[in-house]
Design an enzyme around this catalytic site. Structure first.
Site, mmCIF file in Angstrom:
data_model
loop_
_atom_site.group_PDB
_atom_site.id
_atom_site.type_symbol
_atom_site.label_atom_id
_atom_site.label_comp_id
_atom_site.label_asym_id
_atom_site.label_seq_id
_atom_site.Cartn_x
_atom_site.Cartn_y
_atom_site.Cartn_z
ATOM 1 N N CYS A 2 0.882 -1.284 0.147
ATOM 2 C CA CYS A 2 0.088 0.006 0.073
ATOM 3 C C CYS A 2 0.870 1.200 0.178
ATOM 4 O O CYS A 2 2.051 1.278 0.248
ATOM 5 C CB CYS A 2 -1.025 -0.253 1.284
ATOM 6 S SG CYS A 2 -1.698 -1.655 1.648
ATOM 7 N N ARG A 27 4.430 0.457 -6.712
ATOM 8 C CA ARG A 27 4.338 -0.326 -5.663
ATOM 9 C C ARG A 27 3.162 -1.516 -5.804
ATOM 10 O O ARG A 27 3.346 -2.735 -5.420
ATOM 11 C CB ARG A 27 4.128 0.411 -4.270
ATOM 12 C CG ARG A 27 5.484 1.004 -4.095
ATOM 13 C CD ARG A 27 5.099 2.055 -2.932
ATOM 14 N NE ARG A 27 4.941 1.133 -1.685
ATOM 15 C CZ ARG A 27 5.737 1.125 -0.598
ATOM 16 N NH1 ARG A 27 6.827 1.367 -0.913
ATOM 17 N NH2 ARG A 27 5.332 0.425 0.506
ATOM 18 N N TRP A 74 -3.274 -2.410 -1.346
ATOM 19 C CA TRP A 74 -2.829 -3.569 -2.056
ATOM 20 C C TRP A 74 -3.694 -4.379 -1.100
ATOM 21 O O TRP A 74 -3.092 -4.908 0.079
ATOM 22 C CB TRP A 74 -1.457 -3.720 -2.023
ATOM 23 C CG TRP A 74 -1.164 -4.620 -3.021
ATOM 24 C CD1 TRP A 74 -1.185 -4.903 -4.470
ATOM 25 C CD2 TRP A 74 -0.820 -6.239 -2.615
ATOM 26 N NE1 TRP A 74 -0.692 -5.738 -4.938
ATOM 27 C CE2 TRP A 74 -0.299 -6.849 -4.065
ATOM 28 C CE3 TRP A 74 -0.459 -6.859 -1.593
ATOM 29 C CZ2 TRP A 74 0.125 -8.144 -4.075
ATOM 30 C CZ3 TRP A 74 -0.038 -8.372 -1.590
ATOM 31 C CH2 TRP A 74 0.226 -8.753 -2.964
ATOM 32 N N ASN A 100 -0.981 1.117 6.318
ATOM 33 C CA ASN A 100 -0.288 0.075 5.762
ATOM 34 C C ASN A 100 0.366 -0.837 6.570
ATOM 35 O O ASN A 100 0.447 -0.619 7.902
ATOM 36 C CB ASN A 100 1.078 0.649 5.192
ATOM 37 C CG ASN A 100 0.888 1.407 3.897
ATOM 38 O OD1 ASN A 100 -0.392 1.643 3.466
ATOM 39 N ND2 ASN A 100 1.963 2.107 3.397
ATOM 40 N N GLY A 101 0.209 -2.193 6.343
ATOM 41 C CA GLY A 101 0.791 -3.150 7.198
ATOM 42 C C GLY A 101 -0.665 -3.929 7.568
ATOM 43 O O GLY A 101 -1.458 -4.167 6.912
ATOM 44 N N GLU A 477 16.027 -23.832 -8.821
ATOM 45 C CA GLU A 477 15.811 -22.155 -8.691
ATOM 46 C C GLU A 477 17.065 -21.349 -9.035
ATOM 47 O O GLU A 477 16.867 -20.325 -9.538
ATOM 48 C CB GLU A 477 15.144 -22.151 -7.323
ATOM 49 C CG GLU A 477 14.624 -20.596 -7.103
ATOM 50 C CD GLU A 477 13.595 -19.924 -8.160
ATOM 51 O OE1 GLU A 477 13.087 -20.685 -9.046
ATOM 52 O OE2 GLU A 477 13.619 -18.746 -8.203
ATOM 53 N N LYS A 481 17.108 -18.680 -11.980
ATOM 54 C CA LYS A 481 17.782 -17.183 -11.947
ATOM 55 C C LYS A 481 18.969 -16.892 -12.861
ATOM 56 O O LYS A 481 18.869 -15.951 -13.335
ATOM 57 C CB LYS A 481 18.152 -17.029 -10.450
ATOM 58 C CG LYS A 481 16.942 -16.741 -9.647
ATOM 59 C CD LYS A 481 15.885 -15.881 -9.552
ATOM 60 C CE LYS A 481 14.827 -16.061 -10.309
ATOM 61 N NZ LYS A 481 13.694 -17.220 -9.869
ATOM 62 N N GLU A 484 17.856 -16.819 -16.668
ATOM 63 C CA GLU A 484 16.877 -15.860 -16.964
ATOM 64 C C GLU A 484 17.388 -14.506 -16.953
ATOM 65 O O GLU A 484 17.117 -13.586 -17.758
ATOM 66 C CB GLU A 484 15.351 -16.007 -16.378
ATOM 67 C CG GLU A 484 15.316 -15.572 -14.885
ATOM 68 C CD GLU A 484 13.920 -15.833 -14.329
ATOM 69 O OE1 GLU A 484 13.814 -15.861 -13.042
ATOM 70 O OE2 GLU A 484 13.131 -15.700 -15.017
ATOM 71 N N HIS A 500 25.926 -39.775 -14.747
ATOM 72 C CA HIS A 500 25.237 -40.468 -15.587
ATOM 73 C C HIS A 500 25.177 -39.769 -16.895
ATOM 74 O O HIS A 500 24.116 -40.171 -17.521
ATOM 75 C CB HIS A 500 23.956 -40.703 -14.878
ATOM 76 C CG HIS A 500 23.906 -41.787 -13.718
ATOM 77 N ND1 HIS A 500 24.501 -43.019 -13.828
ATOM 78 C CD2 HIS A 500 23.901 -41.379 -12.477
ATOM 79 C CE1 HIS A 500 24.592 -43.708 -12.426
ATOM 80 N NE2 HIS A 500 24.101 -42.579 -11.456
ATOM 81 N N LYS A 599 6.381 -10.552 -17.010
ATOM 82 C CA LYS A 599 6.020 -10.930 -15.325
ATOM 83 C C LYS A 599 4.872 -11.993 -15.223
ATOM 84 O O LYS A 599 5.129 -13.010 -14.443
ATOM 85 C CB LYS A 599 5.614 -9.652 -14.616
ATOM 86 C CG LYS A 599 5.704 -9.823 -12.992
ATOM 87 C CD LYS A 599 6.953 -10.155 -12.549
ATOM 88 C CE LYS A 599 6.663 -10.696 -11.276
ATOM 89 N NZ LYS A 599 7.887 -11.332 -10.618
HETATM 90 O O1 M6R Z 1 2.857 -16.042 -11.572
HETATM 91 P P1 M6R Z 1 3.251 -17.281 -11.416
HETATM 92 O O2 M6R Z 1 4.052 -17.650 -10.133
HETATM 93 O O3 M6R Z 1 2.292 -18.309 -11.813
HETATM 94 O O4 M6R Z 1 4.623 -17.313 -12.546
HETATM 95 C C1 M6R Z 1 5.067 -18.655 -12.875
HETATM 96 C C2 M6R Z 1 6.144 -18.395 -13.695
HETATM 97 O O5 M6R Z 1 6.163 -17.867 -14.903
HETATM 98 C C3 M6R Z 1 7.368 -17.626 -13.054
HETATM 99 O O6 M6R Z 1 7.919 -18.125 -11.839
HETATM 100 C C4 M6R Z 1 8.534 -17.538 -13.732
HETATM 101 O O7 M6R Z 1 9.335 -18.597 -13.960
HETATM 102 C C5 M6R Z 1 9.643 -16.432 -13.065
HETATM 103 N N1 M6R Z 1 10.116 -15.436 -14.329
HETATM 104 C C6 M6R Z 1 11.067 -16.769 -12.684
HETATM 105 O O8 M6R Z 1 11.693 -16.001 -12.090
#
Ligand code: M6R
Length: 604
Positions: A2, A27, A74, A100-101, A477, A481, A484, A500, A599
């Site tokens: 918020c 935000r 939010w 907020n909070g 994970e 990162k 990407e 293997h 996103k």
């Molecule tokens: O909004 P979501 O969590 O459903 O999105 C899933 C993936 O598209 C998302 O986690 C994507 O892999 C990210 N860019 C990873 O950093």
């Protein structure tokens, strides 16, 4: 998250506070409103949706005032509706509050107030706080004293701004953990939840400390600490530009969000994990569903899928219920076997990912109970699920997911703990979770080391990410990162799988990141590291501190122990996020919006 804005002075206040919250739009929010002093009382105008809706309302109503506060909300407690939008009045419409909070003890306070005859018009914790302040105001008739007394009853993290009908030349603000800054002008004063909202008006700011209470008038600002002692404000002069300020001084949203994790995880646990280790969950599935569940299927994409793998380790080890974690894009076309006693857990930051939404609809069509683990309140997945647990992470702006990942793991852990509670299974996971925000803050101190390692491996073309058990899930994970945002090709798998096949790729210049957060498999991981070293690969170890790991790795990043292998493994992802960030930065990559990615993936 918020946004808060406030102004008192000779200028048109509503235009100023509206402009201020516009500057906090980045935000994220889903409703907005203003409160202002006017002839005969306080006016409130508020609207669900984007700021343009509030703007239209303001253009129709044309209010004018010398004192106004504004809020962009939010949604957390209650959906994004006109009624739930801030500001909120007290019982007698004499006190207006924006906030907020989260007020953690809002339920207990609501019960207490209801018993005294208070009636609420929204579903928010903020309205409860407004009533608590209003009740104190009836006793003392002093706004500052009423806020001070009410704050003693409120538990949680909050920043709150309050007006009174009887005191049209005063704004009172109080903060506990959530940020609030004050802006000093000539014959006028300002406040906001974040510095960018102040910068067009003043560069002289006071950052309120934890527990501080401020009273603003045109003439000046008085400040008192949490004990009610007056204090001399420390005035800072801000010399950042606005764009930098939106990122809180960080160069990118991604690194800001990485550093927000101790706080976002704290917010996720707040009000849910109790001091005695028990868990309280609002809007969860009926206990009967938790009790009868014989199998769990998790569906998700990308980072959310990786969080699901962590959740699976927790559920299987604690509850001994089989868990399958499925890519949503596969699940929907695989004619999955689902039974009435299954539970489908659907994980998504945005709540709008097309494949995940389709998977959810499929599970529902088969009569399976569905639980959403979602960040964005009111999103499609949140609405479609039988029950939803929100991450409480605040908006995530960087395309590369960081704080949503930790929020998903912790929200899944809370669900697992709740299920254990309902099913009478004893576990010590609660203690590890309670430690996590502090352990995260400690872990983030390795940033300088991650930057130096990034410099050493700057030109690498191929990286391995390896580990065993939950460290293998963390490896997925970490690798995601890296690819990407830094565009480095990666090879990720359980460490034991390497010989293997993938081992054939190891040669000088190849970098392998090994996770080791479980003492039980440390020896095995060390053997795998030696396989890479024998082929002159470079090894970065991330894990619990141990001489053997320090000795065998070229670089070793220690993480503190939380007492749980799975929680430790999730914690080890933080240095991986930092490593990817700094390597991407050194390579000049577009960090917050990496090439080819979006996103929210709302197409198949
Ligand atoms: O909004 P979501 O969590 O459903 O999105 C899933 C993936 O598209 C998302 O986690 C994507 O892999 C990210 N860019 C990873 O950093």
């Amino acid at each position: 998250m918020c946004g808060i804005a406030g102004y008192i002075g000779p200028r048109e206040a509503i235009a100023i506070v509206f402009d201020q919250i516009t500057r906090l739009e980045y935000r994220g929010y889903d409703s907005a409103g203003v409160a202002f002093q006017r002839e005969g009382g306080i006016g409130i105008l508020k609207k669900a949706g984007k700021l343009v809706n509030l703007k239209q309302l303001l253009e129709t109503e044309k209010p004018v005032s010398h004192l106004a506060i504004a809020h962009s909300r939010w949604a957390t407690h209650g959906g994004p509706t006109d009624e739930n939008a801030h500001p909120h009045f007290d019982q007698h419409d004499r006190i207006a509050v924006i906030h907020n909070g989260i007020i953690e003890n809002y339920f207990e306070l609501a019960q207490e107030l209801s018993a005294e005859g208070h009636v609420f018009v929204s579903e928010t914790d903020t309205e409860i706080a407004a009533h608590v302040i209003g009740r104190e105001y009836e006793k003392s008739g002093c706004l500052t004293a009423a806020v001070r007394e009410a704050a003693k009853r409120l538990k949680g993290a909050y920043a709150m701004v309050v007006l009174s009908v009887d005191d049209p030349n005063r704004i009172v603000a109080v903060r506990n953990a959530s940020p609030l800054v004050l802006g000093l002008g000539e014959g006028e004063n300002f406040l906001a939840s974040d510095i960018p909202a102040l910068l067009p008006y003043t560069r002289k700011v006071i950052v309120m400390d934890e527990g501080d209470l401020a009273t603003l008038s045109r003439e000046g600002i008085t400040l008192e600490d949490g004990n009610g002692e007056e204090k001399t404000p420390e005035v800072m002069t801000i010399d950042w530009d606005i764009e930098a300020a939106e990122k809180g001084g960080f160069p990118h949203f991604m690194i800001k969000e990485i550093h927000e994790q101790p706080e976002s995880v704290r917010a996720c646990l707040a009000g849910r994990l109790q001091h005695d280790g028990s868990v309280k969950l609002l809007n969860t599935l009926p206990d009967d569903v938790w009790r009868r569940t014989e199998r769990v299927t998790m569906v998700a994409c990308g980072t959310a899928y990786h969080a699901g793998l962590m959740g699976a380790y927790l559920i299987e080890s604690m509850l001994r219920i089989p868990v399958e974690v499925e890519y949503a894009s596969e699940f929907r076309y695989n004619n999955p076997i689902l039974r009435e006693t299954d539970l489908a857990i659907v994980i998504s930051q945005s709540g709008e990912t097309a494949d995940t939404l389709a998977a959810l609809k499929l599970a529902k069509s088969r009569g399976v109970a569905t639980l959403g683990i979602v960040n964005v309140v009111g999103s499609s997945i949140a609405r479609e699920c039988d029950a939803v647990h929100y991450l409480q992470a605040g908006p995530e702006i960087s395309v590369a997911s960081t704080k949503a990942y930790s929020g998903q793991v912790v929200t899944l852990a809370l669900a697992a703990l709740y299920a254990a509670q309902v099913r009478g299974v004893s576990t010590d996971l609660a203690a590890s979770l309670a430690l996590l925000p502090t352990r995260m803050a400690e872990t983030l101190c390795v940033e300088e080391q991650c930057l130096s390692i990034a410099k050493l491996i700057r030109d690498t073309q191929l990286m391995f990410y390896l580990g065993r058990g939950a460290d293998a899930a963390a490896a997925l994970e970490g690798a995601l990162k890296m690819k990407e945002i830094a565009y480095v090709a990666t090879q990720e798998s359980p460490a034991g799988e390497m010989k293997h096949g993938p081992l054939a790729l190891v040669e000088p210049g190849v970098v392998a990141v090994f996770g080791s957060t479980d003492p039980v498999t440390r020896d095995k991981v060390v053997s795998n590291i030696k396989e890479v070293k024998a082929r002159r690969g470079t090894v970065i170890g991330i894990g619990l501190d141990h001489p053997m790991m320090r000795n065998v790795c070229d670089e070793f990043i220690p993480i503190p122990d939380t007492g749980s292998h799975v929680v430790n493994a999730a914690l080890s992802v933080l240095p991986m996020q930092l490593l990817a960030y700094h390597l991407a930065h050194l390579r000049g990559c577009e960090i917050d919006q990496p090439r080819n990615l979006a996103k929210s993936v709302t197409v198949e």
